[in-house]
Design a protein around this motif. Sequence first.
Motif, short mmCIF file in Angstrom:
data_model
loop_
_atom_site.label_atom_id
_atom_site.label_comp_id
_atom_site.label_asym_id
_atom_site.label_seq_id
_atom_site.Cartn_x
_atom_site.Cartn_y
_atom_site.Cartn_z
N GLN A 213 0.75 -1.09 0.43
CA GLN A 213 0.00 0.06 0.13
C GLN A 213 0.78 1.67 0.17
O GLN A 213 0.53 2.12 -0.19
N VAL A 214 1.68 0.82 0.19
CA VAL A 214 2.83 2.40 -0.66
C VAL A 214 2.86 2.84 -1.52
O VAL A 214 2.92 2.15 -2.34
N GLY B 35 5.12 -0.04 4.45
CA GLY B 35 3.80 -0.20 5.04
C GLY B 35 2.88 1.45 4.88
O GLY B 35 3.47 2.22 4.73
N GLU B 36 1.49 1.78 5.12
CA GLU B 36 1.26 2.92 5.23
C GLU B 36 1.84 3.86 5.67
O GLU B 36 2.78 3.65 7.12
N ARG B 37 1.96 5.05 5.23
CA ARG B 37 2.25 6.07 6.35
C ARG B 37 4.20 5.61 6.47
O ARG B 37 4.74 6.03 5.78
N ALA B 38 4.13 5.56 8.27
CA ALA B 38 5.73 5.15 8.79
C ALA B 38 6.12 4.20 8.39
O ALA B 38 6.93 3.42 9.05
N SER C 173 15.43 -9.37 2.15
CA SER C 173 15.48 -8.09 2.30
C SER C 173 15.46 -7.04 1.23
O SER C 173 15.06 -6.51 0.43
N GLN C 174 16.77 -7.77 0.28
CA GLN C 174 17.25 -7.36 -0.91
C GLN C 174 16.19 -7.16 -1.88
O GLN C 174 16.36 -6.02 -2.72
N MET D 271 10.17 -3.45 -5.00
CA MET D 271 9.04 -2.43 -5.24
C MET D 271 9.92 -1.69 -5.02
O MET D 271 9.49 -0.28 -5.49
N GLY D 272 11.24 -1.20 -5.47
CA GLY D 272 11.71 -0.09 -5.87
C GLY D 272 11.85 1.02 -4.51
O GLY D 272 12.22 1.96 -4.39
N MET D 273 12.01 -0.03 -3.19
CA MET D 273 11.79 0.85 -1.88
C MET D 273 12.82 0.97 -0.98
O MET D 273 13.43 -0.30 -1.38
N ILE D 274 14.54 2.36 -1.73
CA ILE D 274 15.66 2.02 -0.72
C ILE D 274 15.24 1.59 0.84
O ILE D 274 14.12 2.25 1.23
#
Length: 391
Positions: free
Chosen positions: A18-19, A234-237, A270-271, A277-280
């Motif tokens: 949901q990010v 996840g959502e928000r923080a 994790s990697q 997701m393209g989330m650093i």
Amino acid sequence: MNMTKIHIFDTTLRDGEQVPGCKLNQDQKIVLAKQLESLGVDIIEAGFPISSPGDFESVRAIARTIKDSTVCGLSRAVEKDIEVAAEALKEAVRPRIHTGIGTSENHIKYKFKSTEDKILERIKQSISYAKKFVEDIEFYAEDAGRTRNEFLARACQVAIDAGATVLNIPDTTGYCLPQEYGEKIAYLAANLTGLEHVVISTHCHNDLGLATANSIFGVINGARQIECTINGIGERAGNTSLEECVMTLKQHPELGFETNIRTQLLHTTSQMVSHEMGMIIQPNKAIVGSNAFAHSSGIHQDGVIKERSTYEIIDPAEVGVDKSSIVLTARSGRAALAYRLKELGCEVTKLELDALYAKFLELADVKKEIGETELMFLAENKDSIYADYAK
């Protein structure tokens, strides 16, 4: 010591997705679901089937693929949601429907424009209906963190009586303090009947940076399932970080809890999530960040070189990292420089090290970090650097 099993419920593919910008396609979800199964996750929340045709198909494909972990689908306390979730999970070896509704005064008044009695009736109806499709039903009391304990207990009792097998107590807004959340779990454990075959679960968000602490306090006070995501996305923080909770329990065996997680796969997982997701991953992220086992202070470097445990409570190999990193900066000392030079096959005497260190500091004051190129320069020119230093 007899250790108590804590179930790990991973919601990376549902709550984590949901990010904004982290949407996954079906193939990516299957790849990550297989990795989560290999990691030892007990329950994989595969998605929210009614939310879109694509999510329905992804949940169905994951349900068809995963054999060891329970596969879970989210739904609201709505019959159509439950029907669609059940259909998506039809081929799962271990299906679970996750259904629920908001229980806080805020949600009841503003989100549902309803009453407590009507909310209790919806809980009873939705769980009874879901029970017609699968045996394993998880009830979530959304915004439980801000719900009065007395009403939360009433809602959970209705869920148990209707056939719920898991009670999810979400701190949806990340509001609770650890002691407050722990007391909420303890209150439920002490005031509900029929808990012999029911698991209480944590589901904490990180708005105040307390998600991991709240989850651990929840477990200490009676929860036996932790809902979390890889890298805490996840959502928000974000949500509770799987790797932080698992390693906290592992590092504190005196608490008496264990999980099925194969911790050596944490770094790889994790990697993979970060890549798909393209989330650093922030460098200072606990357990899996690039700096989690990196040392740049001279005092710390000297201690770690002499004995790793002086500044590391986790052996990097436990989470799948090859070794600690000695990062050379202007804050590094002679011991670190000698250590890194030795890794390159360059042995130096104490006097040579003094000379090289003086040159090293000149370079380090110009560059943020001294890399292999600069180290090779020092090693290849150590004789001339020493000669100039000795003049």
